[in-house]
Design a protein around this motif. Structure first.
Motif, PDB file in Angstrom:
ATOM      1  N   CYS A 130       0.727  27.189   1.120  1.00 58.54           N
ATOM      2  CA  CYS A 130       0.534  25.804   1.533  1.00 58.54           C
ATOM      3  C   CYS A 130      -0.115  25.723   2.908  1.00 58.54           C
ATOM      4  O   CYS A 130       0.307  26.398   3.842  1.00 58.54           O
ATOM      5  CB  CYS A 130       1.873  25.081   1.559  1.00 58.54           C
ATOM      6  N   GLY A 131      -1.120  24.887   3.022  1.00 61.31           N
ATOM      7  CA  GLY A 131      -1.802  24.719   4.297  1.00 61.31           C
ATOM      8  C   GLY A 131      -1.028  23.875   5.286  1.00 61.31           C
ATOM      9  O   GLY A 131      -1.322  23.891   6.482  1.00 61.31           O
ATOM     10  N   HIS A 163       2.301  21.324  -5.831  1.00 62.60           N
ATOM     11  CA  HIS A 163       2.693  22.730  -5.691  1.00 62.60           C
ATOM     12  C   HIS A 163       3.258  23.283  -6.993  1.00 62.60           C
ATOM     13  O   HIS A 163       2.886  24.369  -7.438  1.00 62.60           O
ATOM     14  CB  HIS A 163       3.775  22.865  -4.610  1.00 62.60           C
ATOM     15  N   HIS A 201       2.835  15.897  -3.093  1.00 62.65           N
ATOM     16  CA  HIS A 201       2.606  17.260  -2.607  1.00 62.65           C
ATOM     17  C   HIS A 201       3.499  18.250  -3.376  1.00 62.65           C
ATOM     18  O   HIS A 201       3.049  19.311  -3.817  1.00 62.65           O
ATOM     19  CB  HIS A 201       2.921  17.269  -1.099  1.00 62.65           C
TER      20      HIS A 201
END
Ligand SMILES: [Zn+2]
Ligand SMILES: [Zn+2]
Length: 821
Positions: free
Chosen positions: A773-774, A691, A687
């Motif tokens: 970011c979700g 990003h 993750h």
């Protein structure tokens, strides 16, 4: 000023250097004097030398009256690039002039166009600009030349019905924009027959603005324009003006569909400039999302720098990324200045593109008159407002492309006296990378502009529009992309949008397709932001981003006043707001899912595989965070908004489990930044790598991190392995994922470097946290991300040490290339 001076560039900067510093250095010393003790935000300083002007004579072919008029504007003799470009255009060559800000590019097209209009009383010309403000500015300067019978006139959304009739009947040099070309000129080409018949020149100003999806649309529009002009017997010469970009000839040729010569040797003079790279300090007492350290916001830092410069009497322009940022920066500077003097705050203002026309004009006038000393702006000002003689430019946050950065910086230093340019890094991995790798900012040629007129989502509707304008024939399909266009035409026939007849392909419906094609790529009509009590229209937002920017509860700023959104009605295209000034800002959250539709290209590197392909991305804004200005998070509020699915292109890599098995061990090593041992979790590592990769792609493709998105997962259903996706944010893609695939190694090397060089202990917005970011930036593992990128880069044959040369070609020594279609 940090004690002892900062070792930067080729000399040591200190208060008492005794060197006869230029204005730029002197202003920088004043700004540094205001830095609180213990902070050392300056990472690099470079001195850019002055450039001497190269003049030449007015060309003998130019109309004497035009020359006299231009002389009257204060140009006794033109610069070489102006005459080189003008003469190419005059002799029938399509040409792009790509020189710096303030290098008088307008003269390069004014000279041939006005000469032609005066020589032939029936000749006409078109002028296209990406923004109304720029078009208005250029029209003003042509009108001011006051040349009889040239009849320059604007035709855009602001033109009244009466004026429109006059322009159609009599206008000779028509100033408009791509939107109006698409909706007005081309579908009703017969009404413009007079204009087309003798169309000599098409001027395309600030053509570097046509990139991504918008650029692809404009490229197809220009092909439609050439086709319609040809129908009336005209073959206009294209004259393009561009910021200094890599290979402007190729860009202009791709945009227009015709071969363009490039004039790039800048004959205009430039004062010396001092460029300072600046990283705001981490604030020790504050905690952001998930306890991450917080840096002083770039906008706040830039506002303080601007305030210091305004106190020195320096005319300063501060560029910030967002409309909201411009408002906040102006407010902050005013607050700082109010502590110094009662009169200074009113000499600072905000400027942004969303202002209604009358607000814009008022601000432009104050800037012209020098009534304002400090202006905070979005990059709206980058395009077209002619402000000269600035002493300083502050750029808060990387503006997305080097071309934009240099264009913003180019507002400073036009006088012979020198000027200061300060680049302030935002909390963003790309900005972090740049302030720690100045060569990537100061010594690199500006990037290639990406546009992709073959995107079927863009091409198909333009083929429909073209057929509705004039029947399509085999021969004109070549200009629209050949076989790819032919395939789409067959699809349009199959779905009965077009009909095949012996003479070509025809549009079948009575209603024209143009209205349903949005050339700004935003997918439909704008959402109006309206104050509920008064019914006042504050501005508009793009429908694709409405859920993001004007969701219920969002804090919306307009002209320094704060509003809160009460209701978002997507069906009506309306966001209702009320005036309120809460202590917090809002930050939306969304959830994203991705599935692979088609693999276009794939490469195997042992346990690591890389892919380019088509994907479906489903996203939904599900809530928002409320944050204090310090970055601290107050709470998260849920929202119920519709999901939308996007079919687009993505680049992705997968890592086999056995390679990741080593990650546990590797992750136990010391984290970058010296925070000690941090356990590695694979999802957090992937993750974080995702990003940062999103943050760094704009270094290699001319996109904004908001133009792209990403998804990462320890096991993806479609690949069966740990996978990191980075995808285009536009239907069909805008070429960004393709560019990422082509530049995969340098891109991932820079990504690793940005993460590694951030001084935070365990991840922050300057490296691996993302504002979009979700998952609320969870989980994220900074050290693990470096380890993951080391694994990938080693497999790709690039090593993990970050010592690979920058360039755009992927290292493929270990690759087995497997194109799939
Ligand atoms: Zn960090
Ligand atoms: Zn995320």
């Amino acid at each position: 000023m940090p004690t002892g001076g900062v070792r930067v560039g080729c000399q040591t900067l200190g208060v008492d250097t005794g060197v006869d510093d230029g204005i730029g250095r002197r202003l920088l010393t004043r700004v540094l004097a205001g830095v609180p003790a213990g902070e050392s935000p300056l990472t690099h300083v470079a001195d850019l030398p002055a450039r001497i002007a190269t003049h030449t004579d007015w060309p003998s072919w130019a109309d004497p009256a035009v020359v006299d008029a231009l002389r009257g504007t204060g140009v006794p003799r033109p610069w070489t690039h102006q005459v080189d470009a003008a003469t190419l255009a005059r002799t029938g060559h399509h040409v792009v002039v790509a020189t710096g800000t303030g290098s008088g590019k307008s003269l390069a097209y004014q000279l041939p166009v006005l000469t032609a209009l005066r020589a032939d009383p029936k000749a006409t010309a078109l002028y296209l600009s990406p923004t109304k403000a720029l078009g208005a500015d250029q029209l003003r300067s042509v009108k001011a030349l006051d040349l009889a019978d040239t009849r320059p006139a604007s035709y855009d959304g602001d033109t009244s019905m009466g004026e429109r009739d006059w322009v159609r009947a009599h206008g000779r040099w028509v100033f408009t924009n791509p939107d109006m070309l698409h909706r007005g000129f081309l579908p009703q080409h017969a009404r413009w027959a007079r204009l087309w018949r003798r169309l000599r020149y098409v001027v395309i100003d600030e053509c570097h603005a046509y990139r991504g999806v918008f650029g692809s649309h404009v490229a197809l529009l220009l092909r439609r324009l050439r086709r319609v002009a040809a129908k009336y017997g005209a073959d206009p010469v294209f004259v393009l003006a561009s910021a200094t970009v890599a290979d402007p000839g190729a860009l202009a040729s791709r945009l227009t569909g015709v071969t363009c010569a490039a004039v790039t040797e800048d004959g205009s003079p430039r004062g010396a400039r001092t460029v300072a790279l600046w990283e705001p300090p981490l604030l020790p007492k504050l905690a952001g999302e998930n306890g991450a350290p917080v840096r002083r916001a770039a906008g706040t830092e830039a506002a303080r720098i601007m305030a210091d410069l305004v106190i020195e009497g320096a005319r300063t322009l501060t560029f910030v990324r967002s409309r909201r940022g411009a408002e906040l920066a102006a407010l902050t500077a005013k607050r700082v200045l109010s502590e110094v003097s009662d009169s200074l705050p009113r000499r600072v203002a905000a400027y942004r593109s969303g202002y209604l026309a009358e607000d814009r004009r008022a601000l432009e006038r104050s800037l012209d008159s020098g009534e304002l000393l400090g202006v905070a702006s979005t990059n709206a000002l980058e395009l077209g407002v002619d402000i000269a003689g600035l002493d300083a430019v502050v750029v808060a946050g990387y503006p997305g492309t080097l071309a934009s950065f240099w264009q913003q910086a180019g507002r400073a230093g036009r006088s012979g006296d020198g000027a200061l340019v300060v680049f302030v890094a935002r909390e963003d991995p790309l900005d972090t990378y740049l302030v720690h790798n100045p060569h990537a900012m100061l010594d690199r040629p500006v990037e290639a502009t990406v546009l992709d007129p073959s995107n079927p989502y863009v091409l198909a509707p333009h083929l429909a529009c073209a057929a509705a304008e004039l029947p399509l024939t085999e021969s004109c399909l070549d200009d629209f992309g050949g076989p790819a266009a032919r395939k789409l035409v067959d699809e349009l026939v199959a779905e009965q949008t077009l009909r095949r007849r012996p003479a070509g392909w025809y549009w079948t419906s009575r209603e024209l397709p143009h209205a349903s094609v949005d050339i700004r790529g935003s997918g439909g009509a704008q959402v109006a932001v309206v104050e509920a009590d008064s019914g006042r229209l504050l501005g508009t937002v793009d429908p694709a981003s409405a859920c993001w920017s004007v969701h219920p509860g969002a804090v919306h700023l307009h002209q320094g006043a704060s509003f809160v959104v009460d209701e978002l009605d997507l069906g009506e295209g309306l966001a209702l707001v009320h005036a309120e000034n809460p202590d917090w800002t809002t930050q939306p959250r969304d959830v994203v899912d991705i599935s692979v539709v088609r693999v276009v290209e794939r490469r195997d590197y042992g346990g690591v595989r890389t892919f380019l392909g088509e994907v479906d991305v489903t996203s939904q804004v599900v809530g928002y965070l409320r944050r204090l200005p310090t970055g601290e998070v107050l709470d998260q509020v849920p929202l119920d908004l519709p999901a939308r699915t996007l079919r687009t292109r993505a680049v992705w890599y997968t890592i086999a489990d056995d390679l990741l098995a080593g990650l546990g061990k590797r992750g136990k090593r010391n984290a970058p930044g010296g925070a000690g041992v941090i356990p590695t979790h694979i999802p957090g590592a992937l993750h974080a790598a995702e990003h940062a990769a999103i943050g760094l792609l704009p270094l290699f493709a001319t996109c904004d991190r908001w133009d792209i998105g990403g998804v990462s997962t320890a096991t993806h259903a479609d690949t069966g392995e740990a996978t990191v996706f980075v995808h285009d944010g536009h239907p069909g893609g805008a070429g960004f994922a393709d560019r990422g695939f082509a530049a995969l190694v340098p891109w991932l090397v820079a990504t690793r470097e940005a993460i590694f060089s951030c001084e935070c202990p365990a991840g922050c917005p300057s490296c691996v946290q993302s504002p979009k970011c979700g998952n609320g930036n969870e989980p994220l593992d900074k050290a693990g991300a470096v380890a993951v990128l080391d694994i990938v880069l080693t497999a790709l044959g690039a090593g993990g040490d970050g010592d690979v040369q920058h360039g755009d070609s992927p290292v493929q020594a270990n690759a087995r290339s497997t194109p799939i279609s």
